[in-house]
Every structure is written in structure tokens, then in C-alpha cells.
Design an enzyme around this catalytic site. Structure first.
Site, PDB file in Angstrom:
ATOM      1  N   CYS A  16      10.485  -9.893   5.668  1.00  8.45           N
ATOM      2  CA  CYS A  16      11.893  -9.962   6.045  1.00  8.45           C
ATOM      3  C   CYS A  16      12.068 -10.796   7.322  1.00  8.45           C
ATOM      4  CB  CYS A  16      12.459  -8.554   6.192  1.00  8.45           C
ATOM      5  SG  CYS A  16      14.237  -8.518   5.900  1.00  8.45           S
ATOM      6  N   HIS A  63      11.142  -6.185   1.158  1.00  8.98           N
ATOM      7  CA  HIS A  63      10.242  -5.214   1.775  1.00  8.98           C
ATOM      8  C   HIS A  63       9.321  -4.630   0.704  1.00  8.98           C
ATOM      9  CE1 HIS A  63      12.014  -4.959   5.809  1.00  8.98           C
ATOM     10  NE2 HIS A  63      13.160  -5.209   5.207  1.00  8.98           N
ATOM     11  N   GLU A  94       6.592  -3.327   0.910  1.00  8.48           N
ATOM     12  CA  GLU A  94       5.893  -2.112   1.344  1.00  8.48           C
ATOM     13  C   GLU A  94       6.589  -0.858   0.815  1.00  8.48           C
ATOM     14  OE1 GLU A  94       7.706  -4.050   3.233  1.00  8.48           O
ATOM     15  OE2 GLU A  94       8.787  -2.985   4.811  1.00  8.48           O
TER      16      GLU A  94
END
Ligand code: GLN
Length: 516
Positions: A369, A492, A494
Site C-alpha cells: 500500500c 494488503h 497480509e
């Protein structure tokens, strides 16, 4: 309906979310779960809450901003959650007030009981629909004023669906004060008293402590509280080891018996973790974000790294890199670097320096990001020769706004509504990213306002930056083909990484880092 209710006692912040997720994990092999989090605060959602106060803001596919407990739920229970699973008192009151204004209560006096508790029960039932087991975690500790109605609603639910179909779990702190030198159970006994006063007898008590609580103390707690099973929930080196610890103390057997289920234990995590723990190779990954002073803000990034490390059979060491006063020397001995998401101007030039260092010295780099936006700023300045290039977030008057808010986004004004949130698809072109994903279309979650400015796409690509994933005119992934690993994404990834299915870009970073 089968319902598991988890409450906390003595202290908050003991890891109730992880404990709930671990119980869920034991069942997730054979049953579908609907985890629900009840929070007593009056914010309608945690999106506008300061992450330093509240840990990471986790984002769901549908764009709902929730607290980091949802990260544990999704990582442990093989689920993708939605807005209805995050029940804040703000949301409940909002609903009750709307109904009252519409006249839905037909002139009755609108009260906490039954109207608010009814609304809570309705939300819980609705969020649990379609799942085999509803797992309801009540925030804070029993006795908190702001959570009373959630506790009362769960007591009522248990009466309605039957005690055989409801399991109450209470997690409480068992301290070992230095001056006494042994575990003390009194705080736990007292917090169970609070629960009993509210008409709830816990079936399972999980004692939270640094060291294991002895069998004789577990028996003592059982005697004093009326619980059927007392489990030592002591600190473990790895959160993914908690389900094993619970299982070894009979949690799954007891839950199966109490709720008439037949779930089997799955030891896959155990095998994976053991393999990584026994590995002789350690990979050091630097995360540029020390200045936040709260590593919790990057909880999912760290988890995603752990997942990737386990699958690459290496041990992980996370190094927090200072970007406000730090220098490139802080990167010595670091095998790979992440610049994670972030907001505002703090530490920005330090991050840009770190990115330059990675690009020029062939250090594996993953930008997430903000980490992608700053990689573009660095590339624009130092490769494309666009001096003064910046993101308008930091420098609104920059002559080269390579990262900017697009006009569409400016139109959205409601607070919390100005961001690109939730799952967005990207179409990948051939390259490192598509190879890692093994697919041409991917969906990842977003939480940001700014975009790589399409007016600069041509300049960037002419100088060798590959925009390897697009959503229409929005750049979603970038990569540098000549570099061992230089990849960044506007998303994102993750947030969707789990120990079972690690995020492909994190796999790529850790694999490249372990080759150094
Ligand atoms: N601050 C940047 C934006 O709003 C990046 C946000 C992030 O990293 N999550 O676009």
C-alpha cells in the site's frame, strides 16, 4: 443452533481473541463456524478509531473495518467474515433508535431489556445463520458496564436454544506475584463470581498465565467455580501452537461431548511449525515502521511473514527499522525489507531512502500500500528524473503528483467512506506476481485513499517499472524485472494470509530473502 460464548475476566488484553480462534480452529476441520465479536463501545465501527489505541484495523472482503480479533478468526478458522459478524454497541443502539423513530415499537417504552437485548440476539442469530457453530466473543471483561447487555443477551440465548447447545468459556488471569512466588487463583474465582451473579456458569475456564498452572490449582478452580474443565492457557512461543495446547488438555473432547459434536483434531499446523522450528536457517526481514511504537499495528504483516517462513522451512526474525532517525546502516544483515501500509508524512523520507537502498543494492523488497506508493515516488525521482515527485498526501503542491487522489474518490465525503476498501480484483500480466499467484485474476483487500496517478503510468513504464496488475486504470501491482525481488501492491495481501495458505507475495519475499 450451537453456540459457544467466550467471556473474559480480571484483565482485558489477555488474548481472548486468540483463545476463541483456537477453540474454533479445533472445530474448523469438520464444522463451519461463524465467529462474532461484540464490542461495548459506541463507535459504529472501529474504522475511525486510532490504531495506536486499538491495534491494527483489519479489513474484511466487504470493506468493513474491524479490530484485529477478526484477523485471528480468519487465520484460525478457515472463514471469511462479513460486516454482520462485528457487533458494536454503537451499531445496536443505532438500530434501536432507528426503529424507535420509525414507530416500530408501537408506543411502548423502549428499554435496554428487552429491546436492546432482543436486538443483540437478533443480530447474533442472523450472523450465525448458515454456520454449524456460532462463536460469540464478548469484548472486555465481565463486570464492565458497557458489556453487560451482551452478557445478558447471551444468557437469554442459552435459555432459548438450550443449555446443551450452549457452551460458556471464561478466560481469566492467574497472576504469579513476585512477592508470593506462586500462582494465585483468587482473581479468577472473583471474576467467575461476577459471571455467576449474571446467571451464567462457565463450562470451561481458561487460565491465562505466563507459566503453566498446576493440575492441583486447576482442580481447585474447578471446585470453586463449578466449571467442568479448567485449562492452562499459559504463554507459548507461537500462537499457532495454542490449539495443540488446548487439545492436549481435553478441550476438543469436552466440546464434542457437551455440544454433541464429532470434530477431529487436525495436527497439520503442529507438523508445519515443528519443521520450521527445527530449521537451521534464519531469515531476517526488516519492517520499516518502528516509529509507530506499536508493533500491533502491523500484526497481520508479521503473521503473513510467519506463514511464509513456515512454508519456506526457515526461521523468521523480524527487525523493526526506524524510519525517523534511522540510517541505511540499520539494514545491515537484513535479508529482505517490507515497507507496510501507513498514513501521513512521518518518517516518509526515511522510507524512501530504504526503498532506494533495496532497489539499488538488490535487496528483496515488498511494498504494501503506502510501500507501493513510496516505491513509485522513489522510482519517479531517482530513475525517471522527476525531481520533487511526491504523493499529494505528503506534499499537496508537488510538481509531480505521481501518487494522488483520483477525482472519483474526492466525491465521497462521509467519514470513513473516502477510502477504497475491501476486496478488489486485479488482472495480472505475465511476470513475478502472476507466477507467484499462479493465476491471472486475483482479489485482495484494500484500505487507502491515494492511487498511482494514471497520468504518470507511461513515464514509469518507459523507465522500466512494470505495472503488472491493474484494475481498470488503477495500478494494483508493480515489479522490477531485473531485480531479484522488487514487488509492491496497492492492496494488503497480509490480510488474507493464513498458515494453511500463505500470501503469495510474502512467499516470494521470504524465498528471495532466504537465497541471500
Ligand atoms: N496513506 C496511503 C493512502 O491513503 C496508504 C494507505 C495504506 O497504506 N493503507 O492511500
Amino acid at each position: 443452533m450451537k453456540l459457544i460464548v467466550i467471556t473474559g475476566g480480571v484483565l482485558s488484553g489477555l488474548g481472548k481473541g486468540v483463545a476463541s480462534a483456537s477453540i474454533g480452529h479445533l472445530l474448523a476441520q469438520d464444522y463451519t463456524l461463524a465467529p462474532i465479536k461484540c464490542d461495548g463501545y459506541l463507535n459504529v465501527d472501529p474504522g475511525t478509531m486510532n490504531p495506536v489505541e486499538h491495534g491494527e484495523v483489519f479489513v474484511l472482503d466487504d470493506g468493513t473495518e474491524v479490530d484485529m480479533d477478526f484477523g485471528h478468526y480468519e487465520r484460525f478458522m478457515k472463514v471469511s467474515c462479513s460486516k454482520k459478524q462485528s457487533i458494536t454497541m454503537g451499531r445496536i443502539y443505532d438500530e434501536v433508535r432507528k426503529k424507535e423513530r420509525k414507530g416500530d415499537y408501537l408506543g411502548k417504552t423502549v428499554q435496554l431489556i428487552p429491546h436492546v437485548t432482543d436486538t443483540i440476539k437478533e443480530y447474533v442469530r442472523c450472523a450465525g445463520e448458515g454456520a454449524d457453530i456460532t462463536l460469540l466473543e464478548i469484548g472486555g471483561t465481565v463486570g464492565d458496564l458497557e458489556n453487560e447487555l451482551f452478557v445478558e443477551a447471551s444468557r437469554q440465548l442459552a435459555r432459548e436454544i438450550g443449555r446443551k447447545n450452549t457452551l460458556f468459556v471464561h478466560l481469566a488471569y492467574v497472576p504469579k506475584p513476585g512477592c508470593v512466588g506462586e500462582h494465585k487463583t483468587k482473581p479468577t474465582q472473583q471474576s467467575v463470581q461476577l459471571l455467576l451473579q449474571r446467571g451464567i456458569t462457565p463450562d470451561i475456564i481458561i487460565t491465562r498465565s505466563e507459566e503453566p498452572v498446576s493440575d492441583s490449582l486447576k482442580e481447585k478452580i474447578r471446585l470453586f467455580t463449578g466449571a467442568q474443565l479448567v485449562v492452562s492457557g499459559h504463554d507459548l512461543a507461537d500462537v499457532y501452537d495454542i490449539p495443540r495446547n488446548f487439545h492436549e488438555q481435553g478441550v476438543l473432547d469436552y466440546v464434542n461431548e457437551h455440544l454433541s459434536l464429532t470434530a477431529n483434531y487436525d495436527n497439520r499446523w503442529q507438523t508445519l511449525l515443528e519443521k520450521a522450528q527445527n530449521s537451521s536457517k534464519t531469515v531476517r526481514i526488516g519492517i520499516a515502521g518502528k516509529y509507530t511504537a506499536l508493533e500491533d499495528s502491523y500484526a497481520s504483516v508479521v503473521e503473513a511473514l510467519k506463514h511464509a517462513a513456515a512454508h519456506n522451512n526457515v526461521r523468521l526474525e523480524v527487525v523493526w527499522v526506524d524510519t525517523t532517525n534511522g540510517t541505511a546502516q540499520d539494514l545491515e544483515g537484513v535479508d529482505g525489507v517490507i515497507v507496510p501500509g501507513g498514513f501521513g508524512a512521518r518518517g516518509i523520507e526515511g522510507k524512501i531512502d530504504i526503498i532506494r537502498h533495496c532497489r539499488e543494492r538488490s535487496v528483496p523488497y515488498l511494498g504494501i500500500c503506502y510501500g507501493m506508493q513510496l516505491a513509485v515516488v522513489e522510482f519517479a525521482r531517482n530513475v525517471c528524473g522527476l525531481a520533487g515527485a511526491h504523493s499529494t498526501e505528503v506534499d499537496p503542491k508537488t510538481i509531480h503528483p505521481v501518487v494522488d487522489i483520483l477525482p472519483e474518490q474526492l466525491e465521497v465525503t462521509e467519514k470513513g467512506g473516502t477510502m477504497r476498501l475491501g476486496a478488489w480484483e486485479a488482472t495480472l500480466t505475465e511476470g513475478i506476481v502472476s507466477e507467484l499467484y499462479g493465476s491471472q485474476t486475483v482479489s485482495e483487500r484494500h484500505r487507502h485513499r491515494y492511487e498511482i496517478n494514471p497520468a504518470y503510468h507511461d513515464t514509469l513504464t518507459e523507465h522500466g517499472l512494470v505495472l503488472s496488475g491493474m484494475h481498470g486504470k488503477l495500478a494494483e501491482f508493480i515489479e522490477l524485472p531485473e531485480h531479484p525481488f522488487f514487488v509492491a501492491t496497492q492492496a494488503h495481501p497480509e490480510l488474507k494470509s493464513t498458515l494453511d495458505t500463505p500470501a503469495p507475495l510474502f512467499m516470494g519475499l521470504v524465498a528471495a530473502a532466504s537465497k541471500r
